[in-house]
Design a protein around this motif. Structure first.
Motif, short mmCIF file in Angstrom:
data_model
loop_
_atom_site.label_atom_id
_atom_site.label_comp_id
_atom_site.label_asym_id
_atom_site.label_seq_id
_atom_site.Cartn_x
_atom_site.Cartn_y
_atom_site.Cartn_z
N THR A 52 55.63 51.65 71.70
CA THR A 52 56.87 52.49 73.20
C THR A 52 56.05 53.81 72.61
O THR A 52 55.88 54.34 70.94
CB THR A 52 58.07 52.15 71.95
OG1 THR A 52 57.71 52.36 70.69
CG2 THR A 52 58.48 51.02 72.59
N PRO A 53 56.31 55.09 73.19
CA PRO A 53 56.18 56.80 72.65
C PRO A 53 57.19 56.94 71.16
O PRO A 53 58.00 56.54 71.24
CB PRO A 53 57.18 57.63 73.50
CG PRO A 53 57.14 56.31 75.29
CD PRO A 53 57.10 55.07 74.35
N ALA A 86 52.47 48.60 79.90
CA ALA A 86 51.70 48.21 79.02
C ALA A 86 50.72 48.06 78.47
O ALA A 86 50.55 47.46 77.42
CB ALA A 86 52.62 46.22 79.52
N ASP A 87 49.94 49.39 79.10
CA ASP A 87 48.23 48.86 78.51
C ASP A 87 48.71 50.11 77.55
O ASP A 87 47.56 50.62 77.50
CB ASP A 87 47.88 49.14 79.46
CG ASP A 87 46.89 48.17 80.15
OD1 ASP A 87 47.70 46.69 79.86
OD2 ASP A 87 47.52 47.87 81.68
N ILE A 88 49.72 50.70 77.50
CA ILE A 88 49.68 52.64 76.79
C ILE A 88 49.94 52.20 75.80
O ILE A 88 51.53 51.93 75.54
CB ILE A 88 50.61 52.99 78.16
CG1 ILE A 88 50.28 53.24 79.35
CG2 ILE A 88 50.03 54.36 76.57
CD1 ILE A 88 50.77 54.85 79.91
N ASP A 89 48.96 52.73 74.75
CA ASP A 89 49.40 53.01 73.38
C ASP A 89 49.74 53.91 72.86
O ASP A 89 48.47 54.96 73.20
CB ASP A 89 48.25 52.47 72.60
CG ASP A 89 48.01 50.29 72.78
OD1 ASP A 89 49.20 50.09 72.50
OD2 ASP A 89 46.84 50.25 72.48
#
Length: 102
Positions: free
Chosen positions: A23-24, A10-13
């Motif tokens: 989301t990717p 959840a910490d990835i942008d």
């Protein structure tokens, strides 16, 4: 790898469509038309800074992260700018130099 560094998915942008997304990029979605032409690809670089000061740089002079123990960067992200159409050979040279320093 990104989730391991971030600690939580959840910490990835992700940056696409001109903005940060949670989301990717969807792999089922076709690439935009501009992506298909010759000479329209991009070689991102300079997203990380090399330097001695952890306050103004992400890695030291051999690509080792200041704030992540025993992790190194060895690609074009360390370049201050791209000096040619395709920086892959320069990136490989940098990777070799960093590997030899280890």
């Amino acid at each position: 790898m990104a989730q391991g560094l971030a600690g939580n998915a959840a910490d990835i942008d992700y940056h696409y469509d001109g903005a940060w997304q949670a989301t990717p990029f969807p792999l089922t979605r076709p690439f935009p038309e501009w992506h298909l032409g010759l000479g329209t690809t991009y070689h991102e670089s300079g997203t990380l800074w090399m330097g001695d000061n952890p306050q103004t740089s992400v890695t030291d002079s051999v690509g080792r992260f200041h704030h992540v123990s025993n992790a190194y960067v060895c690609d074009q992200s360390l370049f201050p700018t791209v000096g040619s159409v395709n920086p892959v050979l320069t990136g490989l040279t940098l990777a070799k130099q960093i590997a030899e320093s280890l």
